[in-house]
Design an enzyme around this catalytic site. Structure first.
Site, PDB file in Angstrom:
ATOM      1  N   ARG A  20      18.396  32.178 -27.679  1.00 26.08           N
ATOM      2  CA  ARG A  20      18.325  33.408 -26.895  1.00 26.08           C
ATOM      3  C   ARG A  20      17.196  34.295 -27.405  1.00 26.08           C
ATOM      4  O   ARG A  20      17.000  34.417 -28.602  1.00 26.08           O
ATOM      5  CB  ARG A  20      19.653  34.157 -26.963  1.00 26.08           C
ATOM      6  CG  ARG A  20      19.850  35.149 -25.830  1.00 26.08           C
ATOM      7  CD  ARG A  20      21.271  35.685 -25.793  1.00 26.08           C
ATOM      8  NE  ARG A  20      22.262  34.662 -25.560  1.00 26.08           N
ATOM      9  CZ  ARG A  20      23.517  34.921 -25.189  1.00 26.08           C
ATOM     10  NH1 ARG A  20      23.901  36.169 -25.022  1.00 26.08           N
ATOM     11  NH2 ARG A  20      24.384  33.937 -25.004  1.00 26.08           N
ATOM     12  N   SER A 107      23.383  35.215 -20.436  1.00 26.76           N
ATOM     13  CA  SER A 107      24.717  35.782 -20.240  1.00 26.76           C
ATOM     14  C   SER A 107      24.643  37.251 -19.853  1.00 26.76           C
ATOM     15  O   SER A 107      24.104  37.604 -18.814  1.00 26.76           O
ATOM     16  CB  SER A 107      25.545  35.566 -21.504  1.00 26.76           C
ATOM     17  OG  SER A 107      26.880  36.004 -21.323  1.00 26.76           O
ATOM     18  N   HIS A 108      25.164  38.130 -20.720  1.00 25.37           N
ATOM     19  CA  HIS A 108      25.258  39.556 -20.419  1.00 25.37           C
ATOM     20  C   HIS A 108      24.051  40.345 -20.924  1.00 25.37           C
ATOM     21  O   HIS A 108      23.999  41.562 -20.735  1.00 25.37           O
ATOM     22  CB  HIS A 108      26.522  40.133 -21.055  1.00 25.37           C
ATOM     23  CG  HIS A 108      26.537  39.992 -22.548  1.00 25.37           C
ATOM     24  ND1 HIS A 108      26.952  38.830 -23.168  1.00 25.37           N
ATOM     25  CD2 HIS A 108      26.165  40.840 -23.539  1.00 25.37           C
ATOM     26  CE1 HIS A 108      26.849  38.988 -24.480  1.00 25.37           C
ATOM     27  NE2 HIS A 108      26.380  40.192 -24.732  1.00 25.37           N
ATOM     28  N   LYS A 117      22.220  27.395 -23.418  1.00 21.73           N
ATOM     29  CA  LYS A 117      23.474  26.920 -23.989  1.00 21.73           C
ATOM     30  C   LYS A 117      23.506  25.409 -23.782  1.00 21.73           C
ATOM     31  O   LYS A 117      23.473  24.936 -22.650  1.00 21.73           O
ATOM     32  CB  LYS A 117      24.672  27.571 -23.294  1.00 21.73           C
ATOM     33  CG  LYS A 117      24.773  29.071 -23.481  1.00 21.73           C
ATOM     34  CD  LYS A 117      25.988  29.635 -22.749  1.00 21.73           C
ATOM     35  CE  LYS A 117      26.107  31.135 -22.943  1.00 21.73           C
ATOM     36  NZ  LYS A 117      27.275  31.705 -22.209  1.00 21.73           N
ATOM     37  N   ASP A 247      30.706  38.547 -15.924  1.00 22.45           N
ATOM     38  CA  ASP A 247      29.439  38.773 -16.617  1.00 22.45           C
ATOM     39  C   ASP A 247      28.340  37.986 -15.920  1.00 22.45           C
ATOM     40  O   ASP A 247      28.571  37.351 -14.887  1.00 22.45           O
ATOM     41  CB  ASP A 247      29.552  38.457 -18.109  1.00 22.45           C
ATOM     42  CG  ASP A 247      29.791  36.984 -18.404  1.00 22.45           C
ATOM     43  OD1 ASP A 247      30.095  36.218 -17.459  1.00 22.45           O
ATOM     44  OD2 ASP A 247      29.678  36.587 -19.574  1.00 22.45           O
ATOM     45  N   ASP A 249      26.565  35.188 -16.354  1.00 26.17           N
ATOM     46  CA  ASP A 249      26.663  33.750 -16.089  1.00 26.17           C
ATOM     47  C   ASP A 249      28.064  33.347 -15.658  1.00 26.17           C
ATOM     48  O   ASP A 249      28.361  32.156 -15.517  1.00 26.17           O
ATOM     49  CB  ASP A 249      26.199  32.935 -17.296  1.00 26.17           C
ATOM     50  CG  ASP A 249      27.005  33.204 -18.556  1.00 26.17           C
ATOM     51  OD1 ASP A 249      27.609  34.293 -18.666  1.00 26.17           O
ATOM     52  OD2 ASP A 249      27.044  32.326 -19.443  1.00 26.17           O
ATOM     53  N   ASP A 251      30.997  33.204 -16.973  1.00 26.64           N
ATOM     54  CA  ASP A 251      31.982  32.460 -17.760  1.00 26.64           C
ATOM     55  C   ASP A 251      33.057  33.387 -18.320  1.00 26.64           C
ATOM     56  O   ASP A 251      34.048  32.924 -18.883  1.00 26.64           O
ATOM     57  CB  ASP A 251      31.323  31.643 -18.881  1.00 26.64           C
ATOM     58  CG  ASP A 251      30.566  32.500 -19.891  1.00 26.64           C
ATOM     59  OD1 ASP A 251      30.389  33.717 -19.654  1.00 26.64           O
ATOM     60  OD2 ASP A 251      30.145  31.949 -20.926  1.00 26.64           O
ATOM     61  N   ARG A 252      32.885  34.708 -18.165  1.00 28.65           N
ATOM     62  CA  ARG A 252      33.894  35.680 -18.576  1.00 28.65           C
ATOM     63  C   ARG A 252      34.359  36.484 -17.369  1.00 28.65           C
ATOM     64  O   ARG A 252      33.562  36.769 -16.467  1.00 28.65           O
ATOM     65  CB  ARG A 252      33.348  36.646 -19.630  1.00 28.65           C
ATOM     66  CG  ARG A 252      33.175  36.046 -20.988  1.00 28.65           C
ATOM     67  CD  ARG A 252      32.881  37.108 -22.019  1.00 28.65           C
ATOM     68  NE  ARG A 252      31.616  37.772 -21.767  1.00 28.65           N
ATOM     69  CZ  ARG A 252      31.298  38.982 -22.218  1.00 28.65           C
ATOM     70  NH1 ARG A 252      32.174  39.677 -22.905  1.00 28.65           N
ATOM     71  NH2 ARG A 252      30.121  39.501 -21.976  1.00 28.65           N
ATOM     72  N   HIS A 334      36.939  35.476 -22.984  1.00 27.56           N
ATOM     73  CA  HIS A 334      36.656  34.043 -22.876  1.00 27.56           C
ATOM     74  C   HIS A 334      37.996  33.320 -22.900  1.00 27.56           C
ATOM     75  O   HIS A 334      38.818  33.539 -23.799  1.00 27.56           O
ATOM     76  CB  HIS A 334      35.805  33.561 -24.048  1.00 27.56           C
ATOM     77  CG  HIS A 334      34.345  33.879 -23.916  1.00 27.56           C
ATOM     78  ND1 HIS A 334      33.519  33.218 -23.028  1.00 27.56           N
ATOM     79  CD2 HIS A 334      33.560  34.769 -24.564  1.00 27.56           C
ATOM     80  CE1 HIS A 334      32.289  33.697 -23.146  1.00 27.56           C
ATOM     81  NE2 HIS A 334      32.285  34.642 -24.053  1.00 27.56           N
TER      82      HIS A 334
END
Length: 460
Positions: A20, A107-108, A117, A247, A249, A251-252, A334
């Site tokens: 990242r 992500s966020h 990832k 978020d 991507d 995933d949350r 998560h």
């Protein structure tokens, strides 16, 4: 001529769990291509032959994914480009195809960031100890050239199959009709939510569904309360039964009750755990050490076996596999599922909440009340140069009030005569101490936080 790298340079972008950094400053297409080649070399040594790729809506994502694919191909691996995906959609692609994967997202993080990832076949995570350190060494020392046939590049979307798979895990076809307000934050929830809920008795009221990696409305980070405000108002205005905030991507997923009140991720953990224990009596459920005490309490009350882990998705996923757990959850929203290759999926957790809400006539706030047993502080960060010295000073200040401590992750302190506890963890990357506390009342939590704040301020 091949680019050369130093450990110091790479440490800025190759983190404990992923890659990242700021695009154009920390990472660029050339570096990502080299990372693809390094990952491809590792995978080829392990007998892997193909990697599925997905990317989010950030402007830089398609270019970085294409560069990574070139690196993989240079090492003889086939690259399958799935185009726009959420992170859990990419995990589905890796799991269902039983091949390695790479997701391009930050992500966020703000718009100028991007990252990668990576996972092995079956969506098994690649962290520092399971591949990222080896990739770092290959980039520093040089990636051995491959003299075989370059790998092929192909494209294949997985959204429809992903949606079908999720609908097969949680049956929403028979629930009462629900009005669901969803804030996608201009992220990948705007891509996945319409596909997953199509044809179900769920009336989706969309907020910020346009895919826009510049995040024009608010940051795609629902862990920060200010980013939930728009959805809280929207839920009330739309008279929705529930609100869901994703978020970047996707995933949350954070949950908002019908009255606009946020529901803690720990309460969602407890609800989903109870559902899994009804399906799998006596099963093991994973929770990290700063989820609410209500989570292991609910697991035990429902005949399950709670297992407590350190904070961080690699620890959760390792424990999921080791303990053969059916479900795992973190305070950060998560949620991990054995039947989803032990990977995390925000939308799958949301589907469980909708299934539970939709099979009864209770409002969400009424349904969740039995899981909201304690008052959390939320995570509070203190800037501290001498982290261990500050922790020692805090422990000394509580003295005789301490019933027990443990050092699974930082130090967790159980106080005498109540359910109150707190955890202090040192950041691995910044001069920060992270505090999480919980007690029976808001007053008790405030007193704990105030005492710790005073001690740390005086020790700095």
């Amino acid at each position: 001529m091949a680019r050369t790298y130093t450990h110091e340079q790479l440490a800025q972008v190759i983190k404990a769990y992923d890659v990242r950094g700021v695009v154009g400053t920390d990472i660029d297409a050339a570096a990502v291509q080299d990372m693809g080649a390094a990952f491809g070399y590792l995978l080829r040594q392990e007998g892997e032959t193909q990697v599925v790729l997905g990317y989010d809506m950030r402007p830089s994502s398609p270019e970085l994914a294409a560069a990574f694919a070139k690196g993989l191909q240079s090492q003889g691996l086939a690259a399958i480009n799935s185009g726009l995906t959420s992170t859990d959609e990419l995990y589905f692609a890796s799991g269902s195809r039983n091949c390695a994967g790479a997701m391009f997202t930050a992500s966020h993080n703000p718009a100028q960031y991007n990252g990668i990832k990576m996972c092995r076949s079956g969506a098994r995570p690649v962290g520092w100890d399971t591949g990222l350190s080896a990739i770092t060494e290959l980039l520093v020392k040089g990636i051995p050239a491959y003299d075989g046939t370059p790998g092929e590049l192909s494209s294949q979307e997985v959204l429809a199959d992903y949606a079908t798979h999720l609908r097969g895990l949680v049956d929403l076809s028979q629930i009462r009709p629900l009005v669901v307000a969803v804030d996608a934050a201009n992220g990948m929830g705007g891509h996945t939510v319409p596909a997953v809920f199509a044809g179900l008795p769920v009336d989706i009221r969309p907020l910020y569904f346009e895919l826009d990696g510049s995040f024009p409305n608010h940051e795609a980070n629902p862990l920060d309360p200010k980013n939930l405000v728009d959805l809280q108002k929207f839920v009330v205005a739309e008279k929705a039964d529930i609100g869901l905030a994703f978020d970047g991507d996707a995933d949350r997923c954070f949950v908002i009750a019908e009255d606009g009140t946020p529901v803690t991720p720990s309460a969602i953990c407890a609800l989903v755990a109870q559902r899994y224990l009804q399906k799998y009596p006596g099963a093991t459920i994973i929770h990290n050490l700063i989820t609410s005490k209500s989570v292991p309490e609910v697991i035990l009350e429902n005949g399950g076996r709670p297992v407590r882990t350190r904070v961080g998705h690699s620890f959760i996923k390792d424990s999921m596999a080791k303990e053969q757990a059916v479900f795992g959850g973190e305070h950060s929203a998560h949620y991990y599922f054995q039947e989803f290759w032990n990977a995390d999926s925000g939308i799958l957790a949301a589907m469980h909440v909708l299934a539970e809400l939709g099979r009864q006539d209770l409002k969400l706030s009424e349904l969740m009340a039995k899981y909201l047993r304690y008052v959390p502080s939320g995570e509070i960060n203190f800037t501290v140069q001498d982290q261990q010295g500050a922790i020692a000073a805090v422990l000394e200040s509580f003295g005789e009030q301490i019933a027990e401590t443990d050092e699974l992750d930082g130090v967790t302190v159980q106080l005498k005569g109540s359910a109150a506890w707190f955890n202090l963890r040192a950041s691995n990357t910044e001069p920060l101490l992270r505090l999480n506390a919980e007690a029976e009342t808001a007053e008790k939590v405030a007193a704990i936080v105030q005492q710790i704040h005073k001690v740390i301020a005086s020790s700095n």
